[in-house]
Design an enzyme around this catalytic site. Sequence first.
Site, PDB file in Angstrom:
ATOM      1  CB  THR A 553      -0.865   0.109   1.273  1.00  0.00           C
ATOM      2  OG1 THR A 553       0.079   0.331   2.449  1.00  0.00           O
ATOM      3  CG2 THR A 553      -1.377  -1.276   1.660  1.00  0.00           C
ATOM      4  CE  LYS A 577       8.365   6.457  -2.807  1.00  0.00           C
ATOM      5  NZ  LYS A 577       8.006   5.227  -3.662  1.00  0.00           N
ATOM      6  CB  VAL A 607      15.401   3.682  -3.694  1.00  0.00           C
ATOM      7  CG1 VAL A 607      16.152   4.635  -4.676  1.00  0.00           C
ATOM      8  CG2 VAL A 607      15.175   4.415  -2.358  1.00  0.00           C
ATOM      9  CB  ALA A 609      10.775   0.154  -9.242  1.00  0.00           C
ATOM     10  CG  LEU A 611      16.601  -0.171 -10.888  1.00  0.00           C
ATOM     11  CD1 LEU A 611      17.160   1.063 -11.356  1.00  0.00           C
ATOM     12  CD2 LEU A 611      17.222  -0.992 -11.973  1.00  0.00           C
ATOM     13  N   GLY A 662       0.296   3.696 -14.371  1.00  0.00           N
ATOM     14  CA  GLY A 662       0.754   3.292 -12.906  1.00  0.00           C
ATOM     15  C   GLY A 662       2.215   3.827 -12.710  1.00  0.00           C
ATOM     16  CE  LYS A 680      10.935   6.581  -5.520  1.00  0.00           C
ATOM     17  NZ  LYS A 680      10.819   6.707  -6.813  1.00  0.00           N
TER      18      LYS A 680
END
Length: 813
Positions: A553, A577, A607, A609, A611, A662, A680
């Site tokens: 969420t 986050k 941070v 996605a 990666l 999205g 981030k």
Amino acid sequence: MDILKFGGTSVANAQNIKLVIDILKNKKNKLVVVVSAFSGVTDLLIQAAQKAAALDNDYKVCLQQVNQKHSNAISELINKNHQETVFDLINIQTSQLRTLLDGCYLVGELSLRTSDAIVCYGELLSSLIVAEAINQEIGNTSFKDSRSLIITDDSFGKASVDFEATNQRIAAFFDENKSQIVVFPGFIASDSKGQTTTLGRGGSDYTAAIIANGANAEILEIWTDVSGIYTANPRVVKQAKPIDYISYQEAMELSHFGAKVLYAPTIQPVLKSNIPIIIKNSFEPEAKGTYISRQTISNGNPVKGITHIDKITLLTLEGSGLIGVSGSSKRLFEVLSNENINVIFITQASSEHSICVGILNDNADAAKIAIDKAFSLEISQGRIDPCIVEKGLCIIAIVGERMKNHQGLSGKMFSTLGKNNVNIRAIAQGASERNISAVINEKDVKKALNTLHERFFEDNTRQLNLFVMGVGNVGEKFINQINQQKKFLRDNLKINIRVIAISNSKKMHFDEDGIDLKDWKTTLKNSSDANTEKFISNTKAFNLRNSIFVDITANKSVSETYNQFLMQNIAVVTCNKIACSSDFENYSNLKNLSRKYNTPFLFETNVGAGLPIIDTLKNLIASGDKVHKIQAVLSGSLNFIFNNFNENSTFHDVVKEAGVLGFTEPDPKIDLSGVDVMRKILILIRESGYQMELNDITNESFMPESCLETNNNDDFFASLKAKASHFENIYKEANDKDCRLKYVAQFENGKASVGLQFIPKDHPFYNLEGKDNIVLFFTNRYLDQPLLIKGAGAGAEVTASGIFADVIRIGNN
Ligand code: ADP
Ligand code: ASP
Ligand code: MG
């Protein structure tokens, strides 16, 4: 001669009894058939007796239920023309039973002796009916009342067998008896005066073993409702498997420690005469079953099985008065023995300062009173404390003949339990070294058995139990990825992922056996209303091993629940986050909880996605590197927006499109205001080992105040339209300077900032395409040439795979 014992479930009704007869039809030898009472009947009879003694008229209802079960079986099994005879036979028994119960009701009392006289009708009735049915189908069958052959002392409820007298009678009986099949009631016997006794709950197995020994049988077959002795109780541990071969000693140890499939005393008589036992399944006769004999046939695993005994109380006697005083333990055990209390578990500290014994809960109160009385002098002098009583516990044990030759098994056992936050109250290792047992809380028993089973039997397969909150765009992809990869993970990584719970903002669904992911959407639609508190309490209550809470969420209140999970040893994986970018104190508290409870807290997708940015950073720091400077484009959404915004599009439309795809947060202002990027970079800074708060970061916003002041998405988009020229001007300026617009986050010399920058052609950020992210870490090791991580930094599919990667990290750990 073969002895076959059929348990309560195997003779529960006419249908099951027919299966029993099929099994007998395939046999060649002379057969002795020992039967239990129909399933549930012994309990009903005990209930009836207790009710009658308590002057509760409902004892008649229990009696009625007992009669009904037997009448039904007769009507369905016995041919019409013979039914009346059998009913007459049975009615004699049931009227005696009724008289006994009425008697209890009249005097309002129930002694153990009367109780035995009542419960014996369970086995009497079942064996009479089964004998008639076998005789009708196979012929040449007789019935023999075990009470005339098995002689015991008068310890009603659980009498001890007089083997000399018993063996003589059994031998004499079989010298005379010429039937092909003889049916005996299990469980019941008589004392030397001819009074009915019983052999203890589950005692029909024992009856069969006593007859096997007395008649020198070739084999003892125990037919039950499972295909043998399993590596753990199959009703508690789904992955448990039948054990093919096991020694008498191991079987005895397992049954003593709770494997109800075989009544513990059963082994003793056949062990002496070396008669093998085979445990078979009446409902799956072709299954191999478990073969029990003198030999230990090794399958390479020193542990044969895992068991537990529940309803345990721990009694602790401690105090200086115990030190060096010989005979204290003897006195303690004498007290318990005088009260007829069975001690299941003993440990004594080497300091002799305390002795600890495990007994059944039912005996706890009597034990406490007796012990405190026996040691009253020492207690009054303050040399010993009053006996400490802890209820609600349970004993778990790992068992195996060859355990003594293996080092490190107890280490393995206790570290496995420790990792799953199972608190161990006491430990004992049997002198035979055939078992290691521990006392734990009752609430942890299922988790403990399953984790131990996984550790010792499942080829190192780890089961991960997921509780997923938020199955929107990203969550849906995540669930689908799990569904696709399940088999691969099981086969290749030995990770077995189960989703136990899913929830969106409206609905939630739990399934302890794992939700079927093929049709999870329909399941969720038809389930109960979502409720975060309930979700958390359910997750804790399931108390499953390797539990992981997955937060997909963007919700603040959900992010505030992580501490509750971590403290319960439930790992947290999140793409949300908010927690890691909240107050530093909260962030470091969560990190500390994760360390303290040895429970993963992973947020790689916070941070970039999917990666591997945070994981890489963690490895740098762990290996002693130090980060000086970070430069990054961390917003896939802003990068997408500025890569697509040009003279042919409006800023409004591009932002809208990013939302539809999205790439933005549900509230796009969080991206456009720079807050998302601030969060981030803050997380990267913190993970680099620096302490910083969100408002220490300078945000040079490119957004007009009027856009930022809107209160909902509609107003926000309207404001983007209204301020179209503002955005066009920014684009033009960049274009004129031959630059591209990139939203950059920086950290250097302890200061951090975020903002839109004009990036010239020669800069590594210039060619950052689509919704890609890029991070440059300048560290001691990467001083001039920074460590660069670049790739897709937004999108449901990559974010879902990043969450997945965190879950796998936990599985691989
Ligand atoms: P019966 O009525 O046939 O005597 P029981 O109920 O006494 O059967 O024993 C069989 C049951 O024992 C199984 O249904 C199972 O629930 C339980 N059990 C406990 N531990 C084990 C184990 N290790 N292996 C197999 N069954 C077990
Ligand atoms: N009927 C008895 C009991 O339920 C004995 C047995 O089933 O073995 O305990
Ligand atoms: Mg049994």
